[in-house]
Design a protein around this motif. Structure first.
Motif, PDB file in Angstrom:
ATOM      1  N   LEU A  90     -18.266-115.733   5.494  1.00 44.25           N
ATOM      2  CA  LEU A  90     -18.579-116.747   4.494  1.00 44.25           C
ATOM      3  C   LEU A  90     -18.232-118.141   5.006  1.00 44.25           C
ATOM      4  O   LEU A  90     -19.037-119.077   4.898  1.00 44.25           O
ATOM      5  N   SER A  91     -17.064-118.268   5.617  1.00 50.63           N
ATOM      6  CA  SER A  91     -16.667-119.597   6.072  1.00 50.63           C
ATOM      7  C   SER A  91     -17.514-120.014   7.265  1.00 50.63           C
ATOM      8  O   SER A  91     -17.817-121.187   7.449  1.00 50.63           O
ATOM      9  N   PHE A 111     -20.549-119.264   7.535  1.00 48.38           N
ATOM     10  CA  PHE A 111     -21.803-119.677   6.929  1.00 48.38           C
ATOM     11  C   PHE A 111     -21.744-121.148   6.546  1.00 48.38           C
ATOM     12  O   PHE A 111     -22.711-121.889   6.736  1.00 48.38           O
ATOM     13  N   SER A 148     -11.841-117.207  -0.523  1.00 50.40           N
ATOM     14  CA  SER A 148     -12.608-115.976  -0.637  1.00 50.40           C
ATOM     15  C   SER A 148     -11.718-114.750  -0.409  1.00 50.40           C
ATOM     16  O   SER A 148     -11.992-113.685  -0.933  1.00 50.40           O
TER      17      SER A 148
END
Lengths: 319, 523
Positions: free
Chosen positions: A247-248, A250, A306
């Protein structure tokens, strides 16, 4: 949770503010040169006066901030795209950077996770050692070496793909045409090798750890097969640190890779950075710096937060 | 049962062992194994790490001793011999390091190259050198020529092509030089002393010369097509065939002797320069007193690539080691103070490092370069940029270790015995964190090497001067032309990849050795 999120965000804004201020002061200490064109000179003079360039640096910074908050005005580009707003110039770079990195991620994440899971399951067998050795090599070799290899084999030897990314005009005015897509494959490949290796190593390490945990023993004792236990328990736990990092990453995608963008002439954010630096287009340089800092900080926060969303027991950065 | 056995032994058989000696503890023969010794034993067991260490040492030795392998001075540069492949006299006969390039030649192109060797044999200007004599010349650029093959060109004419290997050094052939009269005399004396031929006949400036500045067209041509004049006075094309003789186009005096020099304009009769045509390889020897020999070839500007590589490696290694040592020290201090005192000191210092950590490295490096590079030089600037926030990771680890250990009993014991803060920090708590930070310090090295090469590749850090260079600069110089000169790209890329892999393996080996519990776990 909400309190924690707000606390982190406020801290981030504070950090961002200080970094922007330092960068602003350093950039505005640099000598500025007028373009040679006469008409442009008058316009620039006017604009600089409005921005307070003959006033102290802190006053300039105040005007800069005021313009951002009231008019979303980050200054003007004088060389890269004369008289266009700096934000507009940066905005044009988003899409190519995002696309190239997104494609690379779409390729790298599944392949990396699959290889990592396979290596962990086959731990200490020959295929695991092969994968681990390759991972070591691929993680270490710099991305630009892949870029040259990809160019050499796919362009010079086989002639399948173009040397550099097509410009917007060449590819039919859109970043989503087939022609544009094929020309994006070389940079995507060059970016992917390293990140596939990265994910493989990460997933393998996490999964081997959870495979040897005691809950796995419990799962096996209560009658699950090895495959069932791995899929239901070990894999889930192994993904706890992996998903936040995806996620990071991304978020980090937006800042792109300077060197890959330079080699494949991708008109993205990274190339803009080098261009604005070489042409002394300071307003564009400044907004690029702000953007990089912002993305970096945001990616860090998303990573920490997250963890909390995926596994509520974890609170990163708290004691 | 037991009784019967005891009875079988008579008391006389027993004897006291240590009747007259005092029993004390025996001193161990082997030395105690400490933390670092233990780590070293574990490190030795990891084959990959040991091999990697070996490679690192080899590369380090290469970077230092490279100047011993060549006669070329460190900042020696020759623009005529730029971008050439490896070339070493002793190895040349064995088909390696002969500066060979594979290329396809048209018939005209082939004759032009072969003619260099033929011209080199003809220092008198007789014009009677045959193809075979020219091919035997040591200045002959063509190493091998295939049989011709026919290709149909755009104008639908059949054309002969040859596949061949050419010596890129000999290909330079002849050049024109304008020299002072003194030097001209020295050249003539040098020719007599060494027996090598330096001065060659000048070329007539007429319609048969396709390119006035190119000293290699010594034969008659019509627009690059070699010709000869037959008995009827008509120009005929020369064909590439055994026994080929080219008709020379040398400048001759009234008696028909070839002219080797002439005055160029400017100055009086005494000061006017002299125009000569020299064979470049021999001119090189005349000028430098050593033969052109390059183990790795030459770089895009004409420096010895081996020396450039060694210089780049030296810079990378020096920078990386400096950065990791300085970051180690800074991080250790900062983290110790943070972790030991805690409270508001920790909170404040943590904010400071948070803010510093938020600054992207690329921006720091850029701003340092544009502000300070002209004042203190590019390399110190780079060092500052790495140091600005490179220590934060180490400080963070040290701090964590301090939080783990500072409340433990051995610290309390030392405190009770009256140890001061500094002693508690450095003597009792800090050594416990050494293992983790040694590992992370070692892993700083490859990341510095990579980012340094990236910054110099992008031109953010400008390191390409006569004395300093970097692997990134070499790659950047090669990036536009490397498809024609692959060695310019392959060698630096190979070295940097090897260095990165070795340092990563070395770092992983260290980590496994210091923290066996972390084996195969990435952080």
């Amino acid at each position: 949770m909400l309190k924690y999120v707000i606390k982190r965000l406020v801290l981030m804004l504070f950090t961002l503010f200080i970094i922007i201020m330092m960068t602003f002061i350093l950039v505005h200490m640099l000598p500025r040169e007028m373009p040679l064109e006469k008409n442009l000179q008058a316009v620039i003079q006017q604009r600089w006066e409005a921005l307070g360039y003959n006033k102290p640096v802190l006053t300039q910074f105040w005007i800069y901030l005021k313009n951002i908050f009231t008019k979303w005005d980050f200054g003007t580009s004088w060389y890269i795209a004369p008289r266009k707003g700096a934000w507009e110039v940066l905005e044009n770079g988003f899409l190519p950077t995002l696309l190239v990195n997104l494609y690379s991620m779409i390729l790298a994440v599944p392949v990396g996770i699959a290889l990592g899971v396979y290596a962990a399951i086959r731990k200490n067998k020959w295929d695991d050692s092969l994968i681990s050795t390759l991972v070591m090599v691929f993680i270490s070799v710099p991305s630009y070496v892949y870029a040259f290899l990809v160019q050499y084999f796919l362009y010079f030897k086989l002639g399948w793909l173009p040397l550099q990314m097509y410009s917007l005009a060449d590819a039919g005015g859109s970043y989503f045409t087939w022609k544009m897509f094929t020309s994006m494959i070389p940079p995507v490949l060059a970016l992917s090798f390293g990140s596939i290796a990265h994910y493989t190593r990460f997933v393998r390490a996490e999964l081997t750890e959870s495979l040897t945990s005691e809950y796995m023993l419990l799962a096996r004792t209560k009658g699950l097969t090895r495959a069932q236990a791995t899929a239901r328990h070990a894999l889930k736990n192994a993904m706890v640190p992996v998903l936040p990092s995806i996620l990071s990453e991304f978020i980090g995608l937006l800042s792109g890779s300077l060197i890959i963008e330079q080699i494949f002439s991708i008109p993205g954010v990274g190339q803009l950075y080098i261009k604005s630096l070489n042409l002394f287009d300071y307003d564009v340089f400044m907004i690029d710096c702000v953007f990089y800092t912002f993305i970096g900080l945001l990616a860090g926060i998303v990573l920490d937060l997250s963890y909390g969303f995926i596994d509520p027991r974890i609170r990163m950065g708290e004691r | 049962m037991a009784d019967t056995k005891v009875k079988a032994l008579s008391p006389e058989k027993f004897e006291f062992v240590n009747m007259n000696t005092r029993l004390t503890d025996v001193k161990f023969d082997d030395k105690p194994i400490g933390y670092f010794k233990d780590a070293w034993i574990r490190f030795r067991k990891s084959k990959a790490a040991v091999v990697a260490t070996g490679i690192i040492i080899l590369i380090f030795l290469f970077s230092i001793t490279a100047p011993l392998f060549t006669k070329n001075p460190a900042t020696f540069m020759d623009t005529y011999y730029a971008k050439k492949g490896p070339y070493i006299n002793g190895l040349r006969e064995h088909g390696i390091a002969n500066g060979a390039v594979n290329r396809d030649f048209s018939e005209i192109g082939l004759i032009a190259k072969v003619a260099i060797g033929m011209g080199a044999e003809d220092w008198e200007g007789t014009g009677k050198v045959t193809l075979e004599e020219g091919m035997a010349s040591e200045h002959q650029p063509m190493i091998s020529i295939s049989d011709p093959y026919i290709q149909i060109d755009a104008t639908k004419k059949e054309k002969k092509y040859y596949h061949g290997q050419i010596n890129a050094y000999a290909e330079v052939g002849f050049i024109y030089k304008s020299v002072e009269q003194e030097e001209f005399k020295r050249m003539q004396e040098w020719e007599k002393e060494t027996g090598l031929h330096l001065l060659y006949p000048l070329i007539e400036d007429n319609n048969y010369t396709p390119d006035k500045s190119d000293a290699n067209y010594w034969f008659k041509c019509k627009k690059y097509q070699p010709i000869y004049i037959n008995e009827k006075g008509k120009a005929k094309n020369v064909e590439y065939a055994p026994g080929m003789v080219l008709e020379d186009n040398y400048k001759r005096d009234a008696e028909g002797n070839a002219i080797k020099w002439e005055y160029t304009g400017g100055g009086s009769f005494d000061t006017a320069h002299i125009k000569v045509r020299v064979l470049y390889r021999n001119y090189f020897i005349y000028k430098n007193n050593f033969e052109p020999q390059y183990l790795f070839g030459t770089d895009s500007q004409g420096y010895d690539l081996m020396l450039r590589l060694a210089g780049g490696l030296r810079l990378s290694l020096l920078l990386a080691v400096c950065v990791s040592v300085i970051n180690f020290i800074l991080g250790a201090f900062y983290g110790s103070i943070e972790g030991f005192y805690g409270g508001w000191i920790d909170l404040f210092m943590e904010r400071v490092s948070d803010i510093l950590q938020g600054v992207p490295f690329i921006i720091v490096a850029t701003l340092f370069q544009i502000h300070l590079a002209t004042k203190v030089g590019a390399v110190p600037c780079l060092l500052f940029a790495y140091i600005l926030n490179g220590w934060i990771g180490i400080a963070y680890r040290v701090r964590t270790q301090f939080y783990r250990f500072k409340k433990q009993e051995f610290v309390l014991a030392a405190k009770t015995l009256g140890a001061r803060d500094m002693r508690l920090i450095w003597k009792h708590i800090f050594p416990n964190s050494l293992g983790t930070i040694v590992t992370s310090t070692a892993l700083i090295i490859p990341s510095v090497i990579f980012s340094e090469s990236m910054l110099s590749y992008l031109g953010i850090v400008k390191l390409g001067s006569a004395t300093t260079t970097s692997l990134g600069t070499l790659l950047a110089d090669a990036s536009a032309i490397w498809t024609n000169y692959p060695h310019l790209m392959i060698l630096p890329a190979l070295f940097i990849s090897l260095l990165m892999i070795s340092f990563n393996l070395f770092g992983n080996g260290l980590r496994d050795a210091f923290n066996p519990s972390l084996r195969n776990v990435e952080d």
